[in-house]
Design a protein around this motif. Structure first.
Motif, PDB file in Angstrom:
ATOM      1  N   GLN A 286       0.810  -1.220   0.000  1.00  0.00           N
ATOM      2  CA  GLN A 286       0.000   0.000   0.000  1.00  0.00           C
ATOM      3  C   GLN A 286       0.842   1.268   0.000  1.00  0.00           C
ATOM      4  O   GLN A 286       0.385   2.315  -0.426  1.00  0.00           O
ATOM      5  CB  GLN A 286      -0.945  -0.026   1.198  1.00  0.00           C
ATOM      6  N   ASP A 287       2.080   1.180   0.451  1.00  0.00           N
ATOM      7  CA  ASP A 287       2.906   2.393   0.543  1.00  0.00           C
ATOM      8  C   ASP A 287       4.163   2.294  -0.327  1.00  0.00           C
ATOM      9  O   ASP A 287       5.183   2.885  -0.021  1.00  0.00           O
ATOM     10  CB  ASP A 287       3.303   2.621   2.021  1.00  0.00           C
ATOM     11  N   LEU A 288       4.062   1.524  -1.405  1.00  0.00           N
ATOM     12  CA  LEU A 288       5.251   1.289  -2.221  1.00  0.00           C
ATOM     13  C   LEU A 288       5.504   2.459  -3.186  1.00  0.00           C
ATOM     14  O   LEU A 288       4.550   2.960  -3.803  1.00  0.00           O
ATOM     15  CB  LEU A 288       5.061   0.001  -3.042  1.00  0.00           C
ATOM     16  N   ASP A 289       6.764   2.887  -3.279  1.00  0.00           N
ATOM     17  CA  ASP A 289       7.109   3.922  -4.257  1.00  0.00           C
ATOM     18  C   ASP A 289       7.449   3.223  -5.582  1.00  0.00           C
ATOM     19  O   ASP A 289       8.581   2.821  -5.818  1.00  0.00           O
ATOM     20  CB  ASP A 289       8.302   4.746  -3.755  1.00  0.00           C
ATOM     21  N   GLU A 290       6.455   3.072  -6.423  1.00  0.00           N
ATOM     22  CA  GLU A 290       6.653   2.305  -7.677  1.00  0.00           C
ATOM     23  C   GLU A 290       7.655   2.966  -8.605  1.00  0.00           C
ATOM     24  O   GLU A 290       8.369   2.307  -9.341  1.00  0.00           O
ATOM     25  CB  GLU A 290       5.309   2.141  -8.405  1.00  0.00           C
ATOM     26  N   GLU A 291       7.670   4.295  -8.591  1.00  0.00           N
ATOM     27  CA  GLU A 291       8.589   5.020  -9.485  1.00  0.00           C
ATOM     28  C   GLU A 291      10.052   4.670  -9.195  1.00  0.00           C
ATOM     29  O   GLU A 291      10.895   4.702 -10.078  1.00  0.00           O
ATOM     30  CB  GLU A 291       8.432   6.534  -9.291  1.00  0.00           C
ATOM     31  N   GLU A 292      10.281   4.350  -7.937  1.00  0.00           N
ATOM     32  CA  GLU A 292      11.658   4.089  -7.521  1.00  0.00           C
ATOM     33  C   GLU A 292      12.150   2.738  -8.040  1.00  0.00           C
ATOM     34  O   GLU A 292      13.362   2.494  -8.118  1.00  0.00           O
ATOM     35  CB  GLU A 292      11.672   4.076  -5.973  1.00  0.00           C
ATOM     36  N   ILE A 293      11.214   1.867  -8.397  1.00  0.00           N
ATOM     37  CA  ILE A 293      11.596   0.509  -8.803  1.00  0.00           C
ATOM     38  C   ILE A 293      11.790   0.467 -10.313  1.00  0.00           C
ATOM     39  O   ILE A 293      10.837   0.469 -11.082  1.00  0.00           O
ATOM     40  CB  ILE A 293      10.546  -0.512  -8.346  1.00  0.00           C
ATOM     41  N   GLN A 294      13.033   0.510 -10.712  1.00  0.00           N
ATOM     42  CA  GLN A 294      13.424   0.525 -12.130  1.00  0.00           C
ATOM     43  C   GLN A 294      14.491  -0.521 -12.325  1.00  0.00           C
ATOM     44  O   GLN A 294      15.395  -0.629 -11.500  1.00  0.00           O
ATOM     45  CB  GLN A 294      14.053   1.879 -12.489  1.00  0.00           C
ATOM     46  N   LEU A 295      14.414  -1.256 -13.397  1.00  0.00           N
ATOM     47  CA  LEU A 295      15.476  -2.218 -13.676  1.00  0.00           C
ATOM     48  C   LEU A 295      16.806  -1.490 -13.865  1.00  0.00           C
ATOM     49  O   LEU A 295      16.831  -0.343 -14.338  1.00  0.00           O
ATOM     50  CB  LEU A 295      15.144  -3.010 -14.943  1.00  0.00           C
ATOM     51  N   GLN A 296      17.876  -2.143 -13.485  1.00  0.00           N
ATOM     52  CA  GLN A 296      19.213  -1.578 -13.740  1.00  0.00           C
ATOM     53  C   GLN A 296      19.462  -1.550 -15.244  1.00  0.00           C
ATOM     54  O   GLN A 296      19.236  -2.542 -15.928  1.00  0.00           O
ATOM     55  CB  GLN A 296      20.284  -2.429 -13.061  1.00  0.00           C
TER      56      GLN A 296
END
Ligand code: FES
Ligand SMILES: [Fe+2]
Length: 455
Positions: free
Chosen positions: A136-146
């Motif tokens: 519920q509180d995940l920062d999706e933008e921060e999760i990017q493949l290397q």
């Protein structure tokens, strides 16, 4: 990623010995097939250099992808839905699982097989199972493949792990002049046909890259039997009385090529006649002349990409372009990846393709030339790793063409050879390019061990 030795000073000493030895054409044998040196190469060479990943013609449609490596790191090269190219490390940002299970394919999304996180082919997170309950509180933008840095030159896609460093065109330097002649010779440029051949063997990647930088000398011995069985004298080679003239080019201290030119100004490598009208308008007259007079040329783009462009000949088919990547697979082990390319203008010409394929195929795992080389290269790897060499500090020899070794080598200043420093030989005998290859190796190996700083 691999760790470096607890005693990095031995590698540093070997690099210093190599660099100082090159002045007299010597090198320490133990830099071949050495675990410590290899681990340092992954960090100092492969993580910092622009490494070849593929050709844009392999990724024409949005979603096209292929698994390719930088050093030993697995990347997925893909074209996203907006047409942009990317290279993502095949490692899920949840727990690191590999999410791509095929070598090539087409997909708009990659779904991780471990917990089901899904990524778009631009590297952004699409979603995951039970997203609303679990995150519920995940920062999706921060999760990017290397993602690796990418750049292309005439369809050649290169990737780099390090963020700092020269641009691709700076890295290629003057060698772009020669890459123009090969990869941008015609209006349509070159295009890859089919899937690359791949085979793995126990040899050091440097041995192959050095060989393709300009080793004509070995052809007379290693390939003697293959040449004799095919009776090459029956082909157009025989008509080119003077094709044996050889020139060795070394550019920007890193990238090297060898050319054999004919005095005939219209050889055009044996391509169908219309190639003359299809030559790219951006080429200079000197570049056109180099293409038109060349009957054979090959080279190495540092560190691990090489090519051969061979003329049509009665015995072997052709003309053909063979582009190669020497993919490290561990210390003293390398996978050869070999692409077949043709000018776009002839990509649908069945007769041309038949001839070209049989030329290219002579350098496949089933081709006589390839098994010749592999046998020797595997022996080099095994014996260079011998403890005897380390204990005795044995030095190998690459003195051919130096100073007093010959009075035949001369530096040439003919515009047809382009901007590189060029030596010319009436025969096959000059190891200047090998010395240049190892000079480039020394320069990268003597840099900081970790391209992103010490961590
Ligand atoms: S490791 Fe990929 S979803 Fe868990
Ligand atoms: Fe060879």
């Amino acid at each position: 990623m691999a760790t470096e030795s607890s005693d990095p000073s031995r590698t540093d000493r070997l690099v210093e010995r190599t660099e100082s030895g090159l002045d007299s054409g010597r090198f320490p044998m133990e830099i071949i097939n050495d675990e410590e040196v290899y681990q340092a190469e992954l960090r100092r060479v492969f993580a910092r250099a622009w490494v070849y990943l593929g050709h844009t013609s392999e990724f024409e449609e949005p979603g096209d992808y292929a698994r390719r490596y930088i050093g030993e790191d697995p990347f997925i090269v893909t074209r996203d839905e907006n047409g942009e190219m990317h290279a993502f490390l095949d490692s899920c940002m949840h727990r690191g699982a590999q999410f791509c299970t095929a070598e090539t394919g087409n997909t708009s999304h990659f779904r991780c097989p471990y917990h089901g996180w899904t990524y778009k082919n631009d590297g952004t997170l699409q979603g995951m199972p039970h997203m609303n309950e679990a995150y519920q509180d995940l920062d999706e933008e921060e999760i990017q493949l290397q993602e690796a840095n990418l750049a292309t030159y005439h369809g050649l896609i290169f990737g780099r792990i390090a963020d700092e460093g020269p641009s691709l065109t700076e890295y290629l330097g003057d060698f772009t002049w020669y890459l123009d002649v090969l990869f941008n010779a015609t209006e349509g440029g070159l295009t890859v046909v089919g899937e690359p051949h791949r085979w793995e063997a126990d040899y050091d990647w440097k041995t192959a890259a050095d060989n393709f930088s300009g080793d004509s000398y070995h052809v007379l011995t290693t390939h003697q039997a293959s040449l004799e069985t095919k009776e090459l004298e029956l082909g157009p080679w025989e008509e080119l009385d003077d094709y044996l003239e050889a020139a060795y080019l070394s550019c920007t201290d890193s990238h090297c090529a060898a050319y054999y030119l004919s005095e005939d100004p219209d050889t055009y490598m044996g391509y169908p006649e219309e190639i003359e009208e299809r030559m790219h308008e951006d080429l200079t007259q000197e570049q056109r002349d180099l293409f038109a007079r060349s009957v054979f040329h090959f080279g190495t783009i540092f560190p691990n990409t090489s090519y051969i462009h061979g003329i049509q000949s009665g015995g072997w088919g052709g003309p053909w372009v063979c582009l190669r990547k020497w993919q490290p697979r561990g210390c003293g082990k390398t996978e050869t990846i070999s692409w077949w390319l043709v000018p776009e203008e002839f990509a649908d010409d069945e007769e041309f393709l038949d001839d070209s394929h049989s030329g290219w195929n002579s350098l496949s795992p089933a081709g006589a030339f390839e098994s010749d080389d592999l046998t020797v290269w595997e022996g080099i790897s095994e014996s260079s790793g011998a403890l005897t060499h380390e204990l005795r500090g044995t030095e190998g020899n690459m003195q051919q063409g130096m100073g007093d070794m010959t009075d035949l080598t001369e530096t040439v200043d003919d515009p047809v050879y382009g901007p590189a420093e060029t030596t010319w030989q009436g025969g096959y005998f000059d190891e200047r390019n090998s010395r240049m290859f190892y000079q480039a190796w020394c320069e990268m190996m003597s840099g900081a061990a970790n391209p992103e700083g010490e961590r």
